[in-house]
Each structure stands twice: as structure tokens, then as C-alpha cells.
Design an enzyme around this catalytic site. Structure first.
Site, mmCIF file in Angstrom:
data_model
loop_
_atom_site.group_PDB
_atom_site.id
_atom_site.type_symbol
_atom_site.label_atom_id
_atom_site.label_comp_id
_atom_site.label_asym_id
_atom_site.label_seq_id
_atom_site.Cartn_x
_atom_site.Cartn_y
_atom_site.Cartn_z
ATOM 1 N N LYS A 224 46.455 40.427 31.498
ATOM 2 C CA LYS A 224 45.838 39.351 32.271
ATOM 3 C C LYS A 224 46.314 37.997 31.780
ATOM 4 C CE LYS A 224 41.395 38.710 29.873
ATOM 5 N NZ LYS A 224 39.948 38.597 30.111
ATOM 6 N N SER B 245 50.577 36.558 48.953
ATOM 7 C CA SER B 245 50.905 36.783 47.552
ATOM 8 C C SER B 245 50.453 35.647 46.647
ATOM 9 C CB SER B 245 52.401 36.983 47.359
ATOM 10 O OG SER B 245 53.070 35.777 47.664
ATOM 11 N N THR C 108 46.186 40.797 45.618
ATOM 12 C CA THR C 108 47.441 40.419 46.252
ATOM 13 C C THR C 108 48.560 40.968 45.370
ATOM 14 O OG1 THR C 108 48.660 38.594 47.295
ATOM 15 C CG2 THR C 108 47.554 38.099 45.193
ATOM 16 N N TYR C 109 49.761 40.444 45.524
ATOM 17 C CA TYR C 109 50.884 40.893 44.705
ATOM 18 C C TYR C 109 51.649 39.676 44.193
ATOM 19 C CZ TYR C 109 53.628 39.905 48.862
ATOM 20 O OH TYR C 109 54.205 39.279 49.936
ATOM 21 N N GLY D 107 49.552 32.518 51.823
ATOM 22 C CA GLY D 107 48.926 33.224 52.935
ATOM 23 C C GLY D 107 47.412 33.168 52.841
ATOM 24 N N ALA D 108 46.766 34.253 53.235
ATOM 25 C CA ALA D 108 45.299 34.295 53.258
ATOM 26 C C ALA D 108 44.690 34.039 51.881
ATOM 27 C CB ALA D 108 44.831 35.642 53.798
ATOM 28 N N ALA D 109 45.390 34.408 50.819
ATOM 29 C CA ALA D 109 44.875 34.183 49.460
ATOM 30 C C ALA D 109 44.652 32.699 49.182
ATOM 31 C CB ALA D 109 45.826 34.775 48.426
#
Length: 129
Positions: free
Chosen positions: A9, A25, A57-58, A73-75
Site C-alpha cells: 500500500k 484508472s 480501479t487499476y 474516468g469515473a474514479a
């Protein structure tokens, strides 16, 4: 039996920007990826410390040394620039391996400079900027 465990992390990262028009992403400085043991296209769970939101996400590899943490994007709707987030990856392993596995934790400052890193349960390794 296989278990899902924390692999690594990045703790207390600060979102630097967002791009709603991008395909999706999270873009992360490649230096931070290397220090945390993360790789491009790896699935991540992101926790927003400011609002409690969690999303998956990635990873997209960002420029080395840029200190970029960009949501795409949506993130980009889940955290705003300036929000503090935790970015986590996970691994699947057999129970015997999992019992001895130690995740990598990378701590960054308010400017996403790496401060220290450590394996869970071990001494922290200070990092110079």
C-alpha cells in the site's frame, strides 16, 4: 485454501488531479510504484480518507519523479485534488504462505514524496527525497 491478503500500500497519498474524460484508472508516479512493489495494470482498492469512499480501479504508470496521483474516468468523482487516499494491492496465496507474508507499506508526505517504507511488523526504512 487460498486467501486474499494485502500485498502493498501507498499510505496517505494526496490526489494531485483528476481527468473525467480519461478511460479510467489511477495514474501513479512510477518511482512510487517501484518503492511500493506495485505494477501497471494491477487492480487497486483506493480509500479516500476525507470522505470514506472506497473504490477499485487499476494502475497506469506515471512519469518517474512526478509525484502524480491522478484519478481518471469515473474514479475522478470519488476523490478531489488535495484529498488524502490509501492505495492498496492484494495477492492471493495459500494459507501456509500467507501466514509468513509481510506486505510492503510506503509512506508518503503531503507532496507525495516517499518518506519511508517497511514490511508490516518490521523496522521502517527512511527514504531521502
Amino acid at each position: 485454501m487460498y486467501l486474499h491478503l494485502l500485498k502493498s500500500k501507498i499510505h496517505n497519498a494526496i490526489v494531485t488531479s483528476g481527468d473525467l474524460e480519461y478511460e479510467g484508472s489511477i495514474t501513479i508516479d512510477s518511482e512510487l510504484l517501484d518503492l511500493a512493489g506495485m505494477i501497471p495494470n494491477e487492480k487497486v482498492l483506493v480509500v479516500n480518507n476525507n470522505n470514506g469512499e472506497r473504490f477499485e480501479t487499476y494502475i497506469i504508470k506515471g512519469d518517474h519523479g512526478s509525484r502524480e496521483i491522478q484519478l481518471n474516468g469515473a474514479a475522478a468523482r470519488c476523490a478531489l485534488p488535495g484529498d488524502e487516499i490509501i492505495i492498496m494491492t492484494f495477492a492471493v496465496m495459500e494459507e501456509a504462505e500467507a501466514r509468513n507474508y509481510k506486505p510492503m507499506v510506503l509512506i508518503v508526505d503531503r507532496h507525495n514524496n516517499p518518506k519511508s517504507r517497511h514490511l508490516v511488523g518490521e523496522q521502517s526504512e527512511p527514504l531521502s527525497n
